[in-house]
Design an enzyme around this catalytic site. Structure first.
Site, PDB file in Angstrom:
ATOM      1  N   GLU A 195     -27.093 109.819  18.917  1.00 22.43           N
ATOM      2  CA  GLU A 195     -28.106 109.495  19.409  1.00 22.43           C
ATOM      3  C   GLU A 195     -30.024 109.349  18.679  1.00 22.43           C
ATOM      4  OE1 GLU A 195     -26.244 112.631  19.719  1.00 22.43           O
ATOM      5  OE2 GLU A 195     -24.572 112.055  21.349  1.00 22.43           O
ATOM      6  N   HIS A 234     -25.703 121.246  30.116  1.00 25.69           N
ATOM      7  CA  HIS A 234     -25.587 119.829  30.889  1.00 25.69           C
ATOM      8  C   HIS A 234     -26.845 119.715  32.313  1.00 25.69           C
ATOM      9  CE1 HIS A 234     -22.464 119.473  27.777  1.00 25.69           C
ATOM     10  NE2 HIS A 234     -21.843 118.420  29.049  1.00 25.69           N
TER      11      HIS A 234
END
Lengths: 353, 327
Positions: free
Chosen positions: A61, A130
């Protein structure tokens, strides 16, 4: 022409139209060309535009964000997608130290036209890593733009504006909105300006400033409150950097009451900033202390039994409005009971994410 | 010894001298307290910057680190704009917003340097991606140090560059220290950086970073391969910073490195090596080289005068350029 499509379809259409309009637009992220196409938002793009412009990426990322910045320095307009915001935290260095600063620290010599799509999870046990809603983090960084569309129309219009903006834009998509339908113009030149709030419902007695999925809960609450002859004005803040203060101030001047809904944790939230500014700028219009509904300052739990007490919904909004406007509510409000378990947006949603 | 012609040899000497003299002057005048920003001098390491800068084309890209003066000047960056930037003046290459650690000169292909270790590595790779998408024959050069190799973003970036066969030249200046921490406390003994990078799948070479002709020759060959579409190349170049990590002084009194080590590197002064190379090959005389140094001194003095005489940004400049206006 306008027709009803889903939020996910609107995102997909914006990406496709942007890539058609400008060959410098590229699109990548983990799973972008996979069979699920990031909840359908990227389906068909690789087939349409080829694997040079639409590609899957290594699980990197931070570097992939820096690579987007580097490509942007030479005229590319990258759109990066992350299936959950939480993974993108690995890239905060590149976002904050490079993307946000580049234009300023080099005296305007270069700009960084990148769009970072971050999907926010909720329910079905998404849990602590999440489901974070960190819009206030991004909004805190000068040099970034931050948008969080609620409706399919805004999803398309704001995504196109983000892609063709010359600055880094963080585009926050709530997972529970992907399957919401709404009218969306087909026109590829359709844009929704960044930095403008939108009045979703006009009203007179209280201003509710909401964001993203909380606006869906607010609409349910407002429909019920209407049956009690309570008139609420719902503002979709939509853009967190810059924030459209005038629309919020004008509404509060009219109603004298403010409730801010936030999908993130309460302390140091965008809701806190809005209440601070309203208190500073239009204090004399306020007839009662402003209020906010946000998540408690607790990491998101996973268990079905615990999330029940964690998230806020239409019932909580109605209760806040009643408290501020001083009216009584019945003990039971069957109209506000969800017809599905609390941890899913509808019975159609079967997880796992 | 690699074969280079007299023109290149003289260019290398001029570039090394320019970096050396500019930085020596910064060191000399830093105490005047007019250059009010952290400043990392590369004195002792100039050969890498000069050789790579000359081997690259003007329209090739380069990105760099906190220690960027040499890379910027070697690539052809404007000396006056750099000095004005260090002085915090509005005529600086970043209009006074960046200082010594944030240099840019897009006309020279120098796309930016930043202060976060490893921070520009993926940017250089992204520039490589843009070159591949635009289908030009440019190369993107990433300057980094041995410390940056310890950052996660380095591995991520290398992996992607190799995966996509991007036109990127990685130039790792291994100067043996990260601030005061030697390699021995940071990386396993006997593991060479270049071997590790080879394990990622990148073509790698090691060389003496104080020998400009050697670095130039290696760079030219590497760039040919890269332009040929063979993918990235990683050069590990051994060199040594003479002065303190940040600031104008020597810091051997601190005891983090030995006097012997320092002296042995100082004996291999890149400027002297270059000078001897030119004299030995009869590419120029002592007088020729003295004349070059004189002209560089005058250029550096002009840059300091320009910086000193330039105006500061005013209050209104504070909030300009937060966002790009185009959209």
């Amino acid at each position: 022409m306008t027709r009803s499509i889903s939020y996910a379809h609107a995102v997909n259409e914006a990406l496709s139209q942007a890539m058609k309009q400008d060959k410098n637009v590229i699109c990548y992220g983990l799973g972008i060309p996979d069979p699920k196409g990031v909840f359908g938002t990227s389906s068909g793009l690789q087939e349409q535009f080829g694997s040079e412009r639409v590609f899957d990426m290594p699980t990197s990322e931070n570097a992939m964000t820096g690579i987007a910045i580097g490509a942007a320095l030479n005229g590319i307009r990258p759109v990066m997608t992350h299936q959950r915001l939480d993974f993108f935290l690995l890239a905060m260095d590149q976002l904050v130290n490079n993307a946000a600063k580049w234009h300023y620290m080099f005296g305007g010599a270069s700009s960084i036209p990148i769009t970072i799509r971050l999907i926010l999870g909720m329910g079905w046990g998404q849990g602590p890593t999440h489901s974070q809603n960190l819009q206030s983090w991004f909004a805190h960084i000068p040099g970034l733009k931050v948008v969080m569309p609620t409706t399919p129309e805004d999803a398309k219009g704001l995504l196109l504006s983000s892609i063709f903006d010359d600055n880094p834009v963080v585009f926050l998509e709530h997972r529970w909105l992907h399957n919401q339908d709404g009218n969306v113009p087909e026109n590829p030149s359709f844009r929704v300006p960044i930095g403008k709030a939108k009045i979703l419902r006009a009203g007179t007695q209280i201003t509710i400033a909401g964001m993203s999925y909380m606006n869906i809960e607010a609409l349910r609450a407002i429909a019920y409150l209407q049956t009690l002859n309570i008139s609420c004005e719902l503002i979709d803040i939509r853009s967190f950097n810059p924030i459209d203060w005038n629309t919020i101030f004008n509404s509060v001047r009219k109603t004298g009451h403010l409730l801010v809904l936030d999908t993130g944790s309460e302390t140091c939230s965008v809701a806190g900033e809005i209440i601070a500014r309203v208190s500073m700028e239009v204090f004399s219009s306020l007839k009662a202390p402003p209020a906010r509904l946000a998540l408690p300052d607790i990491p998101t739990p996973t268990s079905f039994a615990l999330t029940k007490y964690f998230y806020k919904n239409a019932k909580d909004i109605v209760a806040e409005v009643a408290k501020q406007l001083h009216f009584d509510l019945p003990h039971e409000i069957p109209e506000l009971e969800k017809k599905c378990p609390h941890d899913v947006p509808g019975n159609w949603f079967k997880g796992p994410f | 010894m690699p074969l280079i012609d007299s023109k290149i040899a003289i260019e290398l000497f001029r570039s090394i001298s320019k970096i050396r003299i500019a930085e020596e002057t910064i060191a000399e005048r830093y105490g005047e307290n007019k250059m009010r920003c952290p400043t990392h001098l590369c004195i002792g390491q100039e050969a890498v910057a000069a050789a790579i800068g000359i081997a690259l084309r003007k329209n090739d890209f380069a990105v760099s680190t906190h220690r960027a003066h040499g890379h910027y000047l070697g690539k052809g960056g404007d000396l006056k704009a750099m000095m004005a930037e260090i002085y915090g003046k509005v005529t600086g290459c970043g209009k006074g917003r960046g200082g010594s650690m944030h240099l840019i000169d897009k006309n020279a292909g120098f796309m930016g340097s930043t202060a976060i270790v490893g921070g520009t590595i993926p940017l250089g790779v992204g520039l490589g991606l843009s070159i591949q998408l635009h289908k030009t024959d440019q190369v993107s050069c990433v300057f980094l140090g041995d410390g940056a190799v310890e950052e996660g973003v380095f591995y991520e970036s290398m992996n992607f560059a190799v995966l996509k066969k991007l036109p990127v030249l990685f130039v790792c200046e291994n100067n043996l220290y990260s601030v005061y921490s030697p390699l021995s406390v940071r990386q396993p003994d006997r593991r060479q950086i270049s071997n590790m990078v080879a394990g990622i799948g990148c073509v790698t070479t090691q060389a003496d970073g104080n020998n400009a002709p050697e670095v130039y020759d290696l760079a030219v060959k590497s760039l040919m391969k890269i332009r040929n579409g063979e993918g990235p190349v990683f050069l590990e170049l051994f060199t040594y910073r003479w002065r303190e990590h940040c600031g104008p002084s020597y810091d051997n009194d601190l005891g983090y490195r030995s006097k012997e080590e320092f002296e042995s590197w100082k004996k291999r002064d890149p400027l002297v090596i270059m000078k001897n190379y030119i004299l030995k090959n009869h590419f120029g005389t002592e007088n020729d080289l003295d004349a070059i140094c004189k002209s560089v001194v005058s250029e550096v003095n002009d840059a300091f005068i320009f910086a000193e005489q330039s105006p500061f940004p005013d209050k209104a400049d504070l909030s300009g350029h937060i966002y790009s206006e185009g959209c």
